[in-house]
Scaffold this motif. Sequence first.
Motif, short mmCIF file in Angstrom:
data_model
loop_
_atom_site.label_atom_id
_atom_site.label_comp_id
_atom_site.label_asym_id
_atom_site.label_seq_id
_atom_site.Cartn_x
_atom_site.Cartn_y
_atom_site.Cartn_z
N SER A 179 8.12 2.62 -12.70
CA SER A 179 8.79 1.91 -13.46
C SER A 179 9.44 0.71 -12.99
O SER A 179 9.45 0.65 -11.47
CB SER A 179 9.84 2.52 -14.39
OG SER A 179 10.98 2.79 -13.63
N HIS A 225 6.55 5.93 -5.44
CA HIS A 225 7.77 5.61 -5.88
C HIS A 225 7.65 5.63 -7.43
O HIS A 225 6.78 5.59 -8.16
CB HIS A 225 8.46 4.27 -5.40
CG HIS A 225 7.51 2.99 -5.52
ND1 HIS A 225 7.25 2.66 -6.74
CD2 HIS A 225 6.63 2.46 -4.65
CE1 HIS A 225 6.50 1.41 -6.45
NE2 HIS A 225 5.97 1.35 -5.27
N ASP A 226 8.77 5.41 -7.99
CA ASP A 226 8.86 5.39 -9.48
C ASP A 226 8.11 4.00 -9.97
O ASP A 226 8.46 3.03 -9.43
CB ASP A 226 10.56 5.21 -9.87
CG ASP A 226 10.65 5.12 -11.33
OD1 ASP A 226 9.64 5.10 -11.98
OD2 ASP A 226 11.79 4.92 -11.83
#
Length: 253
Positions: A171, A168-169
């Motif tokens: 960030s 997943h991202d």
Amino acid sequence: MQVIPVLDLLDGHVVRAVRGERSAYRPIQSRLAPTSDPLAVARALIEASGAPTLYIADLGAILRHGAHAATLAALRAALPRVELWLDAGFADYASMRALFERIDDALAQRNSQHDCDAAGSQLATLVPVFGTESLRDIHALHAARRDGYTPILSLDHRAGELLAATAHDGSSAWWPSRVIAMTLDQVGSYTGPDLATFQRLRAQAPAHTTLIGAGGIRNRDDLAAAARTGATAWLVASALHDRRIDCAPSDSA
């Protein structure tokens, strides 16, 4: 800082967590209650902590042994002024909705058996917790918000590393307003909270995010140290069961 008590459910009992090693979990032996019955232990935890929130880990669901839908329905009915945070190993929004619907069905069946009408009665608010250990679709959090829920993200760690069911991202842009910094190997360990991981995540968190810690609390000194890192709340179980900390209804560290 708020203490949020934790209820771990497995095979119909409240169990004691041991470093996230779930094969070692056994029915709780607590100084708060003479039984491992979920409702009795839940009430004792709420009384001991004075908390308006109870975190529930449905380990049956997380381990794919079967969710405790009837038990969760009973807790909703019995604790109307408590917000229940439920981590049941949700992989996506559909799995979350499916369990919530099963809980609703169990409530309806329960009320029918007790010859009572749930219409207008107050139930505990049920809040979905999506743990990265199980979550396969990060869009589940958006879907839950869209449908009126206030989902919580649990960033699950072991040995300082994030446990993620899927890529997943990296960030924090997709984080919801409430995030748990969960360190599984500190849970039930009495080795102290993982403040380093918490501080790293707090530095990464958006301004609007409330970060909550989990695991390792031994005493009030640990609570004070956690509070100094900026934690607004911390998930606690063993130290409450063993009466190593005692909290008044409006207590803060």
